[in-house]
Scaffold this motif. Structure first.
Motif, PDB file in Angstrom:
ATOM      1  N   VAL A 143       0.869  -1.180   0.000  1.00  0.00           N
ATOM      2  CA  VAL A 143       0.000   0.000   0.000  1.00  0.00           C
ATOM      3  C   VAL A 143       0.906   1.230   0.000  1.00  0.00           C
ATOM      4  O   VAL A 143       1.839   1.315   0.797  1.00  0.00           O
ATOM      5  N   TYR A 144       0.633   2.138  -0.911  1.00  0.00           N
ATOM      6  CA  TYR A 144       1.526   3.303  -1.037  1.00  0.00           C
ATOM      7  C   TYR A 144       0.738   4.506  -1.543  1.00  0.00           C
ATOM      8  O   TYR A 144      -0.388   4.370  -2.057  1.00  0.00           O
ATOM      9  N   GLU A 145       1.368   5.664  -1.429  1.00  0.00           N
ATOM     10  CA  GLU A 145       0.752   6.902  -1.906  1.00  0.00           C
ATOM     11  C   GLU A 145       1.495   7.390  -3.146  1.00  0.00           C
ATOM     12  O   GLU A 145       2.729   7.359  -3.209  1.00  0.00           O
ATOM     13  N   LYS A 146       0.734   7.823  -4.139  1.00  0.00           N
ATOM     14  CA  LYS A 146       1.325   8.374  -5.353  1.00  0.00           C
ATOM     15  C   LYS A 146       0.434   9.509  -5.843  1.00  0.00           C
ATOM     16  O   LYS A 146      -0.753   9.298  -6.098  1.00  0.00           O
ATOM     17  N   ASN A 147       1.019  10.689  -5.930  1.00  0.00           N
ATOM     18  CA  ASN A 147       0.293  11.885  -6.386  1.00  0.00           C
ATOM     19  C   ASN A 147      -0.985  12.115  -5.576  1.00  0.00           C
ATOM     20  O   ASN A 147      -2.054  12.435  -6.112  1.00  0.00           O
ATOM     21  N   GLY A 148      -0.874  11.902  -4.270  1.00  0.00           N
ATOM     22  CA  GLY A 148      -2.002  12.173  -3.383  1.00  0.00           C
ATOM     23  C   GLY A 148      -3.070  11.094  -3.359  1.00  0.00           C
ATOM     24  O   GLY A 148      -4.114  11.259  -2.715  1.00  0.00           O
ATOM     25  N   ILE A 149      -2.838   9.975  -4.038  1.00  0.00           N
ATOM     26  CA  ILE A 149      -3.819   8.881  -4.077  1.00  0.00           C
ATOM     27  C   ILE A 149      -3.208   7.643  -3.421  1.00  0.00           C
ATOM     28  O   ILE A 149      -2.043   7.313  -3.656  1.00  0.00           O
ATOM     29  N   ILE A 150      -3.997   6.947  -2.608  1.00  0.00           N
ATOM     30  CA  ILE A 150      -3.537   5.717  -1.965  1.00  0.00           C
ATOM     31  C   ILE A 150      -3.827   4.540  -2.896  1.00  0.00           C
ATOM     32  O   ILE A 150      -4.953   4.370  -3.380  1.00  0.00           O
ATOM     33  N   TYR A 151      -2.795   3.742  -3.141  1.00  0.00           N
ATOM     34  CA  TYR A 151      -2.933   2.555  -3.990  1.00  0.00           C
ATOM     35  C   TYR A 151      -2.723   1.298  -3.131  1.00  0.00           C
ATOM     36  O   TYR A 151      -1.826   1.271  -2.284  1.00  0.00           O
ATOM     37  N   THR A 152      -3.547   0.293  -3.381  1.00  0.00           N
ATOM     38  CA  THR A 152      -3.326  -1.034  -2.795  1.00  0.00           C
ATOM     39  C   THR A 152      -2.982  -1.975  -3.938  1.00  0.00           C
ATOM     40  O   THR A 152      -3.782  -2.148  -4.864  1.00  0.00           O
TER      41      THR A 152
ATOM     42  N   GLN B 181      -7.523  -4.842   4.681  1.00  0.00           N
ATOM     43  CA  GLN B 181      -6.538  -4.470   5.711  1.00  0.00           C
ATOM     44  C   GLN B 181      -5.425  -3.587   5.141  1.00  0.00           C
ATOM     45  O   GLN B 181      -4.262  -3.719   5.527  1.00  0.00           O
ATOM     46  N   ALA B 182      -5.817  -2.667   4.249  1.00  0.00           N
ATOM     47  CA  ALA B 182      -4.844  -1.715   3.703  1.00  0.00           C
ATOM     48  C   ALA B 182      -4.376  -0.743   4.789  1.00  0.00           C
ATOM     49  O   ALA B 182      -3.192  -0.377   4.844  1.00  0.00           O
ATOM     50  N   GLY B 183      -5.304  -0.296   5.630  1.00  0.00           N
ATOM     51  CA  GLY B 183      -4.936   0.605   6.722  1.00  0.00           C
ATOM     52  C   GLY B 183      -3.943  -0.030   7.676  1.00  0.00           C
ATOM     53  O   GLY B 183      -3.017   0.626   8.158  1.00  0.00           O
ATOM     54  N   GLU B 184      -4.140  -1.319   7.951  1.00  0.00           N
ATOM     55  CA  GLU B 184      -3.217  -2.006   8.848  1.00  0.00           C
ATOM     56  C   GLU B 184      -1.823  -2.079   8.241  1.00  0.00           C
ATOM     57  O   GLU B 184      -0.819  -1.950   8.943  1.00  0.00           O
ATOM     58  N   TYR B 185      -1.756  -2.270   6.913  1.00  0.00           N
ATOM     59  CA  TYR B 185      -0.451  -2.281   6.237  1.00  0.00           C
ATOM     60  C   TYR B 185       0.244  -0.927   6.418  1.00  0.00           C
ATOM     61  O   TYR B 185       1.439  -0.864   6.731  1.00  0.00           O
ATOM     62  N   LEU B 186      -0.517   0.160   6.213  1.00  0.00           N
ATOM     63  CA  LEU B 186       0.079   1.496   6.369  1.00  0.00           C
ATOM     64  C   LEU B 186       0.538   1.725   7.806  1.00  0.00           C
ATOM     65  O   LEU B 186       1.590   2.321   8.041  1.00  0.00           O
ATOM     66  N   ARG B 187      -0.243   1.264   8.763  1.00  0.00           N
ATOM     67  CA  ARG B 187       0.136   1.459  10.172  1.00  0.00           C
ATOM     68  C   ARG B 187       1.467   0.785  10.483  1.00  0.00           C
ATOM     69  O   ARG B 187       2.297   1.339  11.218  1.00  0.00           O
ATOM     70  N   LYS B 188       1.667  -0.395   9.878  1.00  0.00           N
ATOM     71  CA  LYS B 188       2.884  -1.144  10.175  1.00  0.00           C
ATOM     72  C   LYS B 188       4.083  -0.673   9.347  1.00  0.00           C
ATOM     73  O   LYS B 188       5.205  -0.621   9.847  1.00  0.00           O
ATOM     74  N   HIS B 189       3.834  -0.351   8.054  1.00  0.00           N
ATOM     75  CA  HIS B 189       4.961  -0.102   7.134  1.00  0.00           C
ATOM     76  C   HIS B 189       5.143   1.365   6.766  1.00  0.00           C
ATOM     77  O   HIS B 189       6.218   1.755   6.313  1.00  0.00           O
ATOM     78  N   GLU B 190       4.102   2.176   6.891  1.00  0.00           N
ATOM     79  CA  GLU B 190       4.204   3.602   6.566  1.00  0.00           C
ATOM     80  C   GLU B 190       3.605   4.405   7.719  1.00  0.00           C
ATOM     81  O   GLU B 190       2.568   5.084   7.564  1.00  0.00           O
ATOM     82  N   PRO B 191       4.230   4.354   8.890  1.00  0.00           N
ATOM     83  CA  PRO B 191       3.608   4.964  10.082  1.00  0.00           C
ATOM     84  C   PRO B 191       3.393   6.479   9.965  1.00  0.00           C
ATOM     85  O   PRO B 191       2.382   6.987  10.468  1.00  0.00           O
TER      86      PRO B 191
END
Length: 383
Positions: free
Chosen positions: A271-280, A339-349
């Motif tokens: 899960v990552y952010e690119k140009n202000g958009i969250i991608y899973t 569980q995209a939010g959980e991925y961000l919590r763990k890997h992109e705090p």
């Protein structure tokens, strides 16, 4: 000398005469394998007024096997079922204990089944989840399921293969290694997922006259059941969770139906952010077997280009299925079941901290990217 002899005698008596003070004989134990929990709904029966619902909020039904019959050492009923009402989970169990001539044991529970009315009542559902989570006697590998109607009615169904429901559920869930049409979600996953994202899925169990079926899944959001996913969407979610060990996928090429048995699959989520958009994104690699073609058509399955065509078609099919289910959970439930939010919590705090308060509005707008690379390894026996 006399005192020394006396001490020795006392030590011998103490060491040989002591025993387990709280021992309970095995035939005096009730090894509960299933707990069914329903919302108490007062009904008028045979002209009698319903029981006071202010004191009774739950119906708890337990089932335990007759160990002697299961072991083949005696005849009789293969199982015992008891039901009671109460204002809380443990109040009801305490009421049950006054009617059993045995001590209830919960270390062998295979399943906890909730009626749909209870699962849709947020307050009662949260009370039950809390009671279960606090109990050190209930393991996290227990299967937590939801059934349409009342859970206790499941215990009226008897199957020829296995008369005890809890043991039957254990056998069925072990089949998950062979099919992904049922949700691979035990109590530990459900509790963890609800803590982390307030969303989870649970397997659904159905019964008919003489058989059970575990398939599809119930969707839990904000601590209550809000809907369900069919068998195909449940399988697609298992693709996202990297929990598919075996699955069957049908594709059609040149008007020939080709069942492909998926034998190994590995999903990597990012899960990552690119140009202000969250991608899973889901990157999937797997292997499969061609298990059916057409009789007396020998050349095609041995043609590398034909096999590549099948691989591309299967990869395309899985990709489309995952995208479809991802958009469905966004649109229909707005629940982060991926569980995209959980991925961000763990890997992109840092990113997570900046968006966590608005995640319920952001998740339905996230984009999904899927890449699938599936290889056909075997084509079966050919002449």
């Amino acid at each position: 000398m006399h005192r020394l002899k006396l001490i020795c005698i006392m030590l011998i008596v103490i060491l040989t005469a002591t025993g387990c003070w709280d021992k309970v004989e095995i035939d005096k134990r009730a090894f509960v394998v299933v707990i069914c929990i329903d919302k108490f709904q007062p009904k008028e029966e045979n002209g009698k007024k319903p029981i006071d619902s202010s004191k009774n909020r739950y119906v708890v039904t337990i089932e335990y096997p007759n160990a002697g019959v299961i072991a083949g050492k005696q005849d009789g009923e293969p199982k015992f079922t008891y039901s009671s009402v109460g204002k809380s989970f443990y109040d009801t169990l305490e009421s049950l204990s006054t009617r059993l001539g045995r001590k209830m044991q919960f270390r062998h529970i295979k399943a906890i089944i909730l009626g749909e009315a209870l699962a849709k009542d947020e307050k009662l559902f949260r009370e039950i989840l809390d009671a279960i989570e606090r109990s050190p006697k209930i393991g996290r590998k227990v299967n937590l399921m939801i059934t349409p109607g009342e859970a206790k009615d499941l215990l009226n169904t008897s199957t020829k293969d296995e008369p005890v429901l809890g043991l039957f559920i254990r056998e069925l869930m072990e089949q998950n290694l062979r099919t992904s049409r049922m949700a691979d979600a035990d109590l530990g996953y459900i509790l963890r997922s609800l803590h982390e994202s307030r969303a989870a899925i649970t397997p659904k169990i159905f019964s008919s006259k003489d058989e059970f079926k575990i398939a599809a899944s119930a969707v839990i959001k904000d601590f209550k059941m809000v809907g369900e996913l069919g068998e195909t969407d449940t399988r697609n979610l298992m693709f996202m969770f990297n929990k598919v060990q075996s699955s069957l996928i049908d594709v059609k090429i040149d008007d020939i139906l080709l069942p492909i048995h998926i034998t190994a699959l590995n999903t990597k989520k990012k899960v990552y952010e690119k140009n202000g958009i969250i991608y899973t994104s889901f990157s999937i690699k797997g292997e499969g077997d061609l298990i059916q073609h057409l009789f007396e058509v020998r050349d095609q399955p041995l043609d590398d280009k034909y096999i590549e065509k099948i691989e591309k078609e299967v990869s395309k099919y899985i990709k489309e299925q995952i995208i479809s289910t991802y958009k469905k959970i966004q649109k229909d439930f707005g629940a982060d079941l991926a569980q995209a939010g959980e991925y961000l919590r763990k890997h992109e705090p840092e990113l997570w901290e900046s968006i966590r308060n608005d995640w319920s509005e952001i998740f339905p707008k996230t984009k999904v990217v899927v890449n699938v690379d599936l290889n056909i390894r075997r084509i079966g026996v050919t002449q």
